[in-house]
Write an enzyme that holds these catalytic residues in place. Structure first.
Site, short mmCIF file in Angstrom:
data_model
loop_
_atom_site.label_atom_id
_atom_site.label_comp_id
_atom_site.label_asym_id
_atom_site.label_seq_id
_atom_site.Cartn_x
_atom_site.Cartn_y
_atom_site.Cartn_z
N GLU A 112 -33.35 -15.82 -10.60
CA GLU A 112 -32.16 -15.97 -11.46
C GLU A 112 -31.82 -14.62 -12.08
OE1 GLU A 112 -33.18 -18.89 -14.43
OE2 GLU A 112 -33.84 -20.28 -12.90
N LYS A 114 -31.23 -12.19 -15.11
CA LYS A 114 -31.77 -12.16 -16.47
C LYS A 114 -30.63 -11.74 -17.41
CE LYS A 114 -35.83 -10.66 -19.05
NZ LYS A 114 -35.20 -10.29 -20.28
N ASP A 116 -28.45 -10.77 -20.52
CA ASP A 116 -28.80 -9.95 -21.68
C ASP A 116 -28.08 -10.47 -22.91
OD1 ASP A 116 -30.02 -7.98 -23.06
OD2 ASP A 116 -28.71 -6.37 -22.36
N TYR A 224 -30.69 -22.29 -18.49
CA TYR A 224 -31.58 -22.00 -17.36
C TYR A 224 -32.95 -22.68 -17.42
CZ TYR A 224 -32.76 -18.35 -20.78
OH TYR A 224 -33.08 -17.69 -21.94
N LYS A 313 -37.43 -5.84 -14.48
CA LYS A 313 -36.48 -5.14 -15.36
C LYS A 313 -35.80 -4.02 -14.60
CE LYS A 313 -37.26 -5.75 -19.78
NZ LYS A 313 -36.57 -6.27 -20.85
N CYS A 407 -14.63 20.25 -43.19
CA CYS A 407 -13.80 19.81 -42.07
C CYS A 407 -13.53 20.96 -41.10
CB CYS A 407 -12.47 19.27 -42.62
SG CYS A 407 -11.33 18.80 -41.30
N CYS A 410 -9.59 21.80 -41.35
CA CYS A 410 -8.88 22.32 -42.53
C CYS A 410 -9.82 22.92 -43.57
CB CYS A 410 -8.03 21.22 -43.17
SG CYS A 410 -9.01 19.97 -44.00
N CYS A 425 -12.89 13.46 -44.03
CA CYS A 425 -12.21 14.60 -44.63
C CYS A 425 -11.20 14.01 -45.61
CB CYS A 425 -11.51 15.43 -43.56
SG CYS A 425 -10.34 16.59 -44.29
N CYS A 431 -4.45 18.03 -43.67
CA CYS A 431 -5.34 18.22 -42.51
C CYS A 431 -4.56 17.80 -41.25
CB CYS A 431 -6.60 17.38 -42.71
SG CYS A 431 -7.77 17.51 -41.37
S1 IVH Z 1 -36.72 -18.32 -18.53
C1 IVH Z 1 -40.84 -19.49 -20.19
N1 IVH Z 1 -34.54 -17.43 -17.37
O1 IVH Z 1 -35.47 -13.39 -21.13
C2 IVH Z 1 -39.65 -18.86 -19.57
N2 IVH Z 1 -35.24 -16.40 -19.40
O2 IVH Z 1 -38.04 -11.96 -21.51
C3 IVH Z 1 -38.48 -18.95 -20.39
N3 IVH Z 1 -33.71 -14.65 -20.21
O3 IVH Z 1 -36.67 -15.17 -23.89
C4 IVH Z 1 -37.42 -17.99 -20.07
N4 IVH Z 1 -32.24 -14.80 -18.58
O4 IVH Z 1 -34.14 -14.95 -23.61
C5 IVH Z 1 -35.39 -17.29 -18.42
N5 IVH Z 1 -32.61 -16.75 -16.26
C6 IVH Z 1 -33.45 -16.65 -17.28
C7 IVH Z 1 -33.23 -15.71 -18.33
C8 IVH Z 1 -34.15 -15.61 -19.38
C9 IVH Z 1 -32.56 -14.20 -19.70
C10 IVH Z 1 -34.33 -14.14 -21.44
C11 IVH Z 1 -34.78 -15.20 -22.40
C12 IVH Z 1 -36.26 -14.98 -22.57
C13 IVH Z 1 -36.41 -13.56 -22.17
C14 IVH Z 1 -37.81 -13.30 -21.68
#
Ligand code: IVH
Length: 671
Positions: A112, A114, A116, A224, A313, A407, A410, A425, A431
């Site tokens: 999946e 991740k 942000d 998720y 990551k 500044c 000026c 300023c 200015c």
């Molecule tokens: S699963 C026990 N799925 O990443 C597992 N987490 O570093 C529960 N996050 O706290 C998390 N996308 O805030 C899961 N597709 C995804 C995610 C995801 C982002 C975040 C989430 C979690 C953190 C862990």
């Protein structure tokens, strides 16, 4: 009778929930905005008259309302764990080998994105959203239910087959990149501190005390993860649970993939490492989960994270380049922003030449020296940011960069207000960039929109001493002898500009107020103030406390507005502009007619009208809740047509079936 009303409320609630689901989860628009708003209004009205029938999860709650006091801390039923991290292919293969060793053979994974943002855990009981809790420290978090209820893609009520009586669903709240940029742009225009990235904006929003304010922020949420009692008896795999929650009406990412080997996982990871910039939201990696619940159970947890999942990551794209020079930009309000000018370098698909240094604190944090080699990253993939200095490459004896005390334009000593990071300023009237910036702001498209008086012309005219103040623009027509012999500015340009200045006198009060450039007064605030006080004299005599009661106006803005009117030269300028014929009040007719009659409808005005100017009609539409569009498209509800309208516009509107109305018909709609 009351049974009928109850049924009507139930019916409208179900209908609106379905539209919300179709629109925010499935991206299907099956009803016009106008019709949706009408139904929502109808429901709101019924609910206010018969509150006993209001569904606790009514769609009307999605517009927020209640001011929540401090959030209640709630213990998570299942702790919210974090994930172990991997950073390269070897780490991922190690993860896979550990699993093969424990289970005895390779197992399928779900990959999946991740997301942000900030994680949220939401409990549903009998299909109703009951509680939403932030991650907090993983064991307990904040109850932010009211705020989460304002997020359009999170259903308040779900219906369908096989929905468990109680379950908890977890996901990530985030903000789309485009919405973030738009909001930051607005904040910049209003001279407010901008947010560093969409995640900060999303998490700042969800922790606001006022849910009506949260409702204004375009947040979204991907779900998720599902927890429920006896989950393993209903679903065998995580994938099945995702399919089911999608059916129940939750927003589940369509980019997840079931992979049968670690090589497939790696392909997915590499694909998204390249493609992530093309998503409308930010991701910082990939999450890899063992699909089968039985295997998940066998693998179990460490103290901090599950053994059956990990995250990969992405490296923030980072490059090294050289700092050539730090320059300082002085905005129209006097804010002095340091900018790093860099040797051009390619980063995440674009050439980066400059990076903002924000303020003096940032220069200090980096301990920046002349000619330093710096690491540049795209902060949140959008704005380039200097992360650190490569000290190994620092020239011996290179001097530290010091934020100026005066500044650079000026020479006036800079000031920094208590609690603010930005230096200003204070020399507003002497200015150059501040004066030119103010004049350009005044004439700008969203303000007075003066044709023929663009940014370059303003610079030239200022340099030639032709305009020093806004008032000077309106005396140009009496000083035409001074306008001859200006390079690249012939008689046609002069006529064009003078006509543009004349027309600007019709701009409505709210535009004039915005154009004056009062610190912290942006487009929305100007509109609110104009309609609240109706004229400049009432606004001028208002106290700070009174101004701060106007919606969207906080104490900082109120102080700034008040301070503006304490200066004689500002009042003298307003007096001159009033004499010159600019609008400093909302016309009587608009005050009389103001309503929400046109709410949710869009208009375009074209041609000339015998009794009204186009500006007047536009103000009238906006005062009655309608919205102006700038071109003919399928989104347009009405074309208000006067004489001498272009035939192509007419043809286009007819082709799209857009109703064409006269100014009289518009007035009738309002009355
Ligand atoms: S699963 C026990 N799925 O990443 C597992 N987490 O570093 C529960 N996050 O706290 C998390 N996308 O805030 C899961 N597709 C995804 C995610 C995801 C982002 C975040 C989430 C979690 C953190 C862990």
């Amino acid at each position: 009778m009351s049974q009928d009303i109850k049924t009507k409320i139930e019916h409208l609630t179900a209908e609106l929930n379905e539209y919300n689901y179709q629109y925010y989860v499935l991206a299907n628009s099956i009803i016009s905005d106008f019709d949706f708003d009408q139904k929502l209004k109808e429901l709101e009205l019924l609910e206010s008259q018969y509150p006993q029938y209001r569904d606790p999860n009514s769609p009307t709650l999605k517009v927020g309302g209640d001011i929540t006091s401090k959030f209640k801390t709630v213990k998570h039923r299942w702790p919210m764990l974090s994930l172990s991290n991997t950073y390269n292919e070897d780490d991922l293969r190690d993860f896979d080998e550990r699993i093969i060793k424990a289970i005895g053979h390779p197992v399928p994974y779900v990959c999946e994105l991740k997301f942000d943002g900030l994680s949220i855990s939401i409990t549903y009981e009998n299909g109703c959203l009951k509680q939403a809790i932030t991650r907090g420290d993983g064991v307990q978090g904040d109850d932010v239910t009211n705020n989460v209820k304002t997020i359009r893609s999170i259903p308040h009520q779900i219906v369908g087959d096989n929905i468990p009586p109680t379950f908890e669903i977890r996901g990530e709240i985030f903000m789309h990149k485009q919405a973030f940029e738009r909001l930051n742009e607005e904040r910049r225009e209003n001279d407010e501190q901008t947010y560093a990235n969409p995640r900060n904006f999303a998490s700042g929003s969800i922790k606001l005390q006022d849910s009506a304010e949260v409702a204004k922020r375009p947040l979204d949420c991907f779900l998720y993860f599902l927890y429920m009692a006896d989950r393993e008896r209903v679903f065998q795999t995580h994938w099945q649970s995702l399919e089911a929650v999608k059916e129940w009406g939750f927003h589940v990412s369509q980019h997840s993939k079931l992979c049968s080997s670690i090589d497939e996982v790696l392909d997915f990871v590499h694909y998204w490492d390249k493609e992530r910039h093309n998503l409308s939201f930010e991701i910082d990696g990939i999450v890899i989960k063992v699909n089968d619940y039985n295997y998940q159970e066998e693998l179990g947890f460490t103290a901090k994270s599950p053994r059956w999942a990990t995250s990969f990551k992405f490296k923030a794209e980072r490059v090294e380049t050289k700092l050539e020079q730090v320059t300082y930009q002085i905005g129209r309000t006097g804010a002095v922003t340091p900018v790093a000018n860099l040797t051009p370098v390619l980063l995440a698909g674009t050439t980066v030449k400059r990076a903002t240094l924000h303020n003096a604190n940032e220069i200090e944090r980096l301990d920046l020296h002349e000619q330093d080699t710096v690491f540049v990253e795209k902060g949140g993939e959008i704005i380039p940011k200097i992360i650190a200095v490569n000290l190994e490459k620092r020239e011996p004896n290179s001097a530290a960069i010091l934020y100026p005390t005066h500044c650079p334009e000026c020479g006036t000593e800079l000031i920094r207000q208590q609690g603010e990071a930005v230096h200003y300023c204070p020399n507003q009237s002497g200015c150059r960039p501040q004066i030119v910036g103010k004049l350009q702001h005044f004439s700008g498209r969203k303000m007075m929109d003066i044709a023929g008086l663009g940014n370059e012309t303003i610079e030239t005219f200022y340099t030639l001493g032709l305009i020093q103040t806004i008032a000077d623009m309106y005396s140009l027509k009496d000083r035409q002898d001074q306008l001859v012999n200006i390079e690249r500015f012939g008689q046609k340009s002069i006529n064009n500009m003078l006509a543009g200045i004349e027309i600007s006198k019709e701009k409505p009060f709210e535009k004039v107020l915005f154009a004056l450039g009062i610190r912290h007064v942006g487009e929305t605030v100007a509109k609110r103030l104009a309609y609240h006080y109706k004229n400049i004299d009432a606004l001028r005599s208002a106290s700070i406390e009174d101004i701060a009661t106007v919606p969207d106006v906080g104490i900082r803005i109120a102080e700034s507005v008040y301070a503006y009117f304490q200066e004689d030269k500002n009042n003298a300028e307003i007096a001159y502009l009033k004499d010159a014929g600019l609008q400093f009040e909302i016309p009587e007719i608009i005050i009389e007619l103001a309503s929400e009659e046109l709410s949710g409808q869009t208009f375009l005005i074209s041609g000339v009208f015998a009794n009204h100017s186009r500006e007047e009609l536009a103000s009238l539409i906006e005062a009655n809740g309608g919205r102006m569009l700038s071109s003919i498209s399928a989104k347009l509800n009405y074309l208000v047509a006067g004489d001498k309208m272009g035939p192509s516009k007419l043809a286009k509107a007819e082709k799209l079936g857009i109703p064409i109305i006269s100014d009289q018909e518009l007035l009738q709609m309002i009355q």
